[in-house]
Design a protein around this motif. Structure first.
Motif, short mmCIF file in Angstrom:
data_model
loop_
_atom_site.label_atom_id
_atom_site.label_comp_id
_atom_site.label_asym_id
_atom_site.label_seq_id
_atom_site.Cartn_x
_atom_site.Cartn_y
_atom_site.Cartn_z
N TYR A 102 30.73 51.16 42.65
CA TYR A 102 31.02 52.11 41.47
C TYR A 102 30.42 51.72 40.24
CZ TYR A 102 34.60 54.10 44.74
OH TYR A 102 35.14 54.75 46.01
N ASP A 103 30.01 52.34 39.38
CA ASP A 103 29.41 52.04 38.12
C ASP A 103 30.36 52.02 37.11
OD1 ASP A 103 30.14 54.64 37.05
OD2 ASP A 103 28.10 55.26 36.80
N SER A 104 30.33 51.53 35.83
CA SER A 104 31.46 51.37 35.00
C SER A 104 32.17 52.72 34.53
CB SER A 104 30.98 50.83 33.61
OG SER A 104 29.90 51.57 33.19
N THR A 105 31.67 53.79 34.89
CA THR A 105 32.45 55.10 34.65
C THR A 105 33.39 55.38 35.92
OG1 THR A 105 30.86 56.55 35.43
CG2 THR A 105 30.59 55.79 33.23
N GLY A 106 33.27 54.86 36.92
CA GLY A 106 34.01 54.95 38.10
C GLY A 106 33.23 55.86 38.90
N ARG A 107 32.08 56.39 38.85
CA ARG A 107 31.19 57.18 39.55
C ARG A 107 30.65 56.52 40.81
NH1 ARG A 107 25.87 58.00 40.79
NH2 ARG A 107 25.36 56.51 39.25
N LEU A 108 30.76 56.99 41.99
CA LEU A 108 30.42 56.32 43.20
C LEU A 108 28.82 56.12 43.32
CD1 LEU A 108 30.84 55.01 46.01
CD2 LEU A 108 31.17 57.49 46.89
N LYS B 219 39.77 36.17 44.70
CA LYS B 219 39.46 34.64 44.70
C LYS B 219 38.68 34.53 46.04
CE LYS B 219 44.08 33.34 42.90
NZ LYS B 219 45.15 32.90 43.20
N THR B 220 38.47 35.75 46.70
CA THR B 220 37.56 35.56 48.14
C THR B 220 36.17 35.84 47.43
OG1 THR B 220 39.26 36.52 49.28
CG2 THR B 220 37.22 36.56 50.18
N SER B 221 35.23 34.79 48.02
CA SER B 221 33.86 34.94 47.59
C SER B 221 33.35 36.18 48.64
CB SER B 221 33.00 33.68 47.91
OG SER B 221 33.34 32.85 47.13
N VAL B 222 33.05 37.09 47.61
CA VAL B 222 32.24 38.31 48.53
C VAL B 222 30.59 38.31 48.54
CG1 VAL B 222 34.35 39.35 48.66
CG2 VAL B 222 32.90 39.78 46.67
N PHE B 223 30.24 38.17 47.40
CA PHE B 223 28.74 38.25 47.13
C PHE B 223 28.17 36.80 46.90
CE2 PHE B 223 30.17 42.18 44.78
CZ PHE B 223 30.25 42.83 45.70
N ALA B 224 26.96 36.67 47.54
CA ALA B 224 26.13 35.52 47.44
C ALA B 224 25.83 35.19 45.70
CB ALA B 224 24.89 35.36 48.23
N GLU B 225 25.35 36.33 45.39
CA GLU B 225 25.34 36.06 43.88
C GLU B 225 25.66 37.31 43.12
OE1 GLU B 225 20.75 35.55 42.98
OE2 GLU B 225 20.69 34.37 44.73
N THR B 226 25.97 37.17 41.86
CA THR B 226 26.60 38.12 41.18
C THR B 226 25.71 38.74 40.15
OG1 THR B 226 27.92 36.71 39.45
CG2 THR B 226 28.97 37.63 41.44
N LEU B 227 24.54 38.43 40.01
CA LEU B 227 23.43 38.77 39.11
C LEU B 227 22.31 38.99 39.98
CD1 LEU B 227 22.60 39.34 36.23
CD2 LEU B 227 21.76 36.98 36.05
N SER C 87 20.57 49.38 35.22
CA SER C 87 20.93 47.75 34.60
C SER C 87 22.47 47.97 34.12
CB SER C 87 20.05 47.21 33.45
OG SER C 87 18.87 46.96 34.22
N GLY C 88 23.39 47.32 34.53
CA GLY C 88 24.63 47.26 34.18
C GLY C 88 25.76 46.63 34.97
N THR C 89 27.12 47.01 34.62
CA THR C 89 28.07 46.40 35.50
C THR C 89 28.48 47.42 36.53
OG1 THR C 89 28.82 44.89 33.56
CG2 THR C 89 30.13 45.36 35.51
N TYR C 90 28.61 46.69 37.72
CA TYR C 90 29.15 47.46 38.82
C TYR C 90 30.25 46.69 39.71
CZ TYR C 90 24.87 50.29 38.07
OH TYR C 90 23.90 51.08 37.71
N PHE C 91 30.92 47.76 40.22
CA PHE C 91 32.10 46.89 40.92
C PHE C 91 32.22 47.47 42.30
CE2 PHE C 91 33.45 47.76 36.74
CZ PHE C 91 34.27 46.61 36.40
#
Length: 280
Positions: free
Chosen positions: A236-242, A210-218, A258-262
């Protein structure tokens, strides 16, 4: 399968199994051997029982995979006379009762399950494999390990007993203790032992987005972190690799595919926040 309509990164993290974001074992706690001092007997035999214990505190919620206790035996025949091991992990500020009688997180009593003895002359190190035991401990809580090597010896002897090396007591923890004749007593040093495992995210951390952490997510080039009191980020990438480690609030991500990251963000007060972003 995860519902694609759910966009909260904490939920996605749970669906992908991201409660554990580090695939490699880390050293979670390491109490080194003293340069001098008296070795500490941690053996039980036919005529008497001795359990040794020491406390530790972890900085992060963690899943334990291995604990190593370093020690020695003068006769160098421990492998041939070792019958079993008693091992406990308990939670609490102080030990007042019989080993295993309260606040037990994990125990293996009179068993050699997961016990590996590494012998090289008088050097005899015990390694306790917890990788399949699901031992999860919380950050900033005091825990104790309690240990005794049960040996086939007719009488107590410094020659046949296994001894743990005296350790440099870690700041913020108590001195080691020994349990014999129905009572605990303090020792003058710590034990020499190391704890390995994986850092994991607690439920409160996974659901902290709920806390805003990134100015943009794309993003294409720079990931701008706007979280208050930001300290550091692990990406981390979508496989859990740092993929990235940084202490900067503007992180260069143009080199990522390109892809989703955490992003696992640590604040100056120690709190951790997870959030998702997409690299275009």
């Amino acid at each position: 399968m995860c519902n694609k309509k759910i966009y909260f990164s904490s939920i996605i993290g749970l669906c992908l199994g991201f409660s554990n974001l580090n695939a490699q074992d880390l050293t979670l706690f390491d109490q080194q051997q003293q340069s001098n001092g008296t070795a500490i007997s941690g053996s039980s035999s036919v005529s008497r029982s001795i359990h040794i214990a020491d406390d530790f505190i972890l900085n992060d919620n963690s899943k334990l995979t291995k604990i190593t206790l370093e020690g020695a035996q003068i006769y160098a025949n421990l492998a041939s006379i070792l019958r079993s091991v008693d091992f406990y992990i308990v939670e609490g500020e102080i030990l007042n009762t019989e080993p295993g009688s309260e606040n037990v997180v994990y125990q293996s009593v009179d068993s050699l399950d997961g016990i590996i003895l590494e012998s090289s002359g008088m050097v005899q190190d015990f390694m306790i494999d917890l990788s399949s035991k699901n031992v999860n401990l919380q950050a900033n809580k005091k825990y104790w390990i309690i240990f005794s090597a049960n040996i086939n010896a007719p009488y107590p002897s410094n020659l046949t007993d296994w001894h743990n090396y005296p350790g440099v007591n870690t700041s913020g923890t108590s001195l080691a203790r020994t349990y014999t004749n129905g009572a605990w007593s303090n020792l003058v040093s710590g034990l020499t032992f190391k704890i390995e495992g994986k850092n994991v995210l607690g439920t409160s951390e996974l659901f902290s987005n709920k806390t805003s952490v990134f100015a943009e997510t794309l993003v294409s080039h720079n990931l701008n972190i706007i979280a208050k009191d930001f300290e550091s980020i692990l990406v981390y990438d979508s496989t859990g690799r740092l993929a990235i480690t940084s202490r900067k609030s503007i992180v260069e991500v143009s080199g990522l595919a390109s892809g989703t990251y955490f992003g696992l963000i640590t604040l100056k007060n120690g709190k951790k926040i997870t959030s998702k972003f997409i690299k275009k």
